[in-house]
Design an enzyme around this catalytic site. Structure first.
Site, PDB file in Angstrom:
ATOM      1  N   LYS A  50      -1.287  -1.193  -4.219  1.00 42.70           N
ATOM      2  CA  LYS A  50      -2.328  -0.178  -4.286  1.00 42.70           C
ATOM      3  C   LYS A  50      -1.603   1.154  -4.241  1.00 42.70           C
ATOM      4  CE  LYS A  50      -5.995   2.331  -2.117  1.00 42.70           C
ATOM      5  NZ  LYS A  50      -6.605   2.797  -0.854  1.00 42.70           N
TER       6      LYS A  50
ATOM      7  N   VAL B 107      -8.991   0.787  -6.391  1.00 46.09           N
ATOM      8  CA  VAL B 107      -9.427   0.600  -5.007  1.00 46.09           C
ATOM      9  C   VAL B 107     -10.030   1.936  -4.564  1.00 46.09           C
ATOM     10  CG1 VAL B 107      -8.739  -0.143  -2.692  1.00 46.09           C
ATOM     11  CG2 VAL B 107      -7.512  -1.013  -4.703  1.00 46.09           C
TER      12      VAL B 107
ATOM     13  N   TYR C 153       0.878  -1.165   0.000  1.00 47.89           N
ATOM     14  CA  TYR C 153       0.000   0.000   0.000  1.00 47.89           C
ATOM     15  C   TYR C 153       0.918   1.218   0.000  1.00 47.89           C
ATOM     16  CZ  TYR C 153      -4.097   2.810   1.542  1.00 47.89           C
ATOM     17  OH  TYR C 153      -5.117   3.720   1.650  1.00 47.89           O
TER      18      TYR C 153
END
Length: 306
Positions: A167, A209, A139
């Site tokens: 992400k 996302v 992330y």
């Protein structure tokens, strides 16, 4: 989850965490939210991320979220769990709980609070991957953890089989493009930007996302479908509608922090749409007032959601 499954694509919303007026996890509203997202055609769910208010949840509350969502989904789609915390030992405890709950994959940031070096970040991800035994997604969130994950680092760990994807919430489109251009091993590139999804998909990203996907999952799945079939004009039109809807995150203005305004807006919108019972956000976030909720309602109506 097999290695082929680890190559995630499509729309993977970071699931909000509804709360009761006394700041406990509202499991009933949470299951209703999960049904709302599944009905919207999403490809996977990501719990305990930023839009889930993971930084505000106790360990016990995190476990309630995991058990509620994994149990309710029942394998219909993959469920990824954020194992986000400051240092490796703390993250490994979250990993243990998430694996016990039966999640399909793990999502971790770089360590934070302490000052870290790329060598330490590599050790962190390698350790989490080995101990977790599940696909691990990085992330990239420099605004919160104060470290930018470079393309070199991500692709090195992808080549080792440590990372299954990223992400990207860095806001660095050039860096995102470098990862897409240079990847060789299977590696999912997922944008975390709600308002530039069409651009990211055109560059070759595999999915999105979107926090706003809690409010309008159908919109993001439609955008993704348009892009997948090469109808970039239709994708642009849908993206522009979603960009206008995204203005809800600014309704709180300057009287509160960005987290209060953004997460409060998502929850207010879900409340207005009848998905969750209470729009409260965790302390010490500032709640939206009735006038601000009314403005969010008007933006929802303009987007065709009320």
């Amino acid at each position: 989850m097999t290695s082929a499954d680890a190559m995630l694509r499509g729309v993977i919303p970071p699931v909000c965490t509804p709360m009761t007026p006394d700041y406990q996890v509202d499991a009933v509203s949470l299951t209703r939210l999960v049904d709302h997202l599944l009905a919207g055609g999403v490809d996977a769910l990501f719990v305990l991320g930023s839009s889930s208010e993971v930084a505000y949840l106790t360990d016990a509350q995190r476990r309630v979220v995991l058990d509620t969502v994994v149990g309710h989904v029942g394998g219909q789609v993959p469920v990824l769990a954020g194992v986000i915390d400051m240092t490796t030992p703390r993250v490994l405890e979250h990993v243990r709980v998430a694996v016990e709950a039966g999640v399909s994959g793990l999502v971790a940031t770089a360590p934070f609070y302490t000052r870290t070096h790329p060598a330490e970040i590599r050790t962190h991800f390698r350790t989490v991957a080995v101990r977790g035994g599940l696909p691990l997604y990085a992330y990239d969130l420099p605004v919160s953890v104060h470290t930018k994950l470079s393309a070199d680092l991500l692709l090195e760990l992808a080549g080792e089989g440590v990372l299954a994807g990223v992400k990207d919430s860095s806001g660095d489109d050039g860096g995102l493009r470098q990862v897409i251009l240079r990847r060789e091993a299977p590696f999912s590139v997922l944008t975390g930007s709600e308002v530039t999804v069409d651009s990211a998909l055109w560059m070759g990203a595999d999915g999105v996302v979107p926090g706003l996907g809690n409010v309008d999952p159908h919109g993001y799945t439609e955008l993704y479908r348009c892009a997948s079939r090469g109808d970039w004009e239709a994708a642009r039109v849908e993206q522009e509608r979603l960009a206008r809807l995204f203005e809800i995150v600014h309704v709180g203005g300057t009287r509160m922090g960005g987290s209060s305004s953004g997460l409060g807006a998502f929850k207010a919108a879900l409340h207005l749409r009848g998905v969750i019972d209470c729009p409260i956000t965790a302390l010490p976030q500032v709640p939206l007032n009735d006038e601000e909720a009314g403005r969010i309602g008007k933006l929802l109506a303009s987007a065709g959601l009320l």
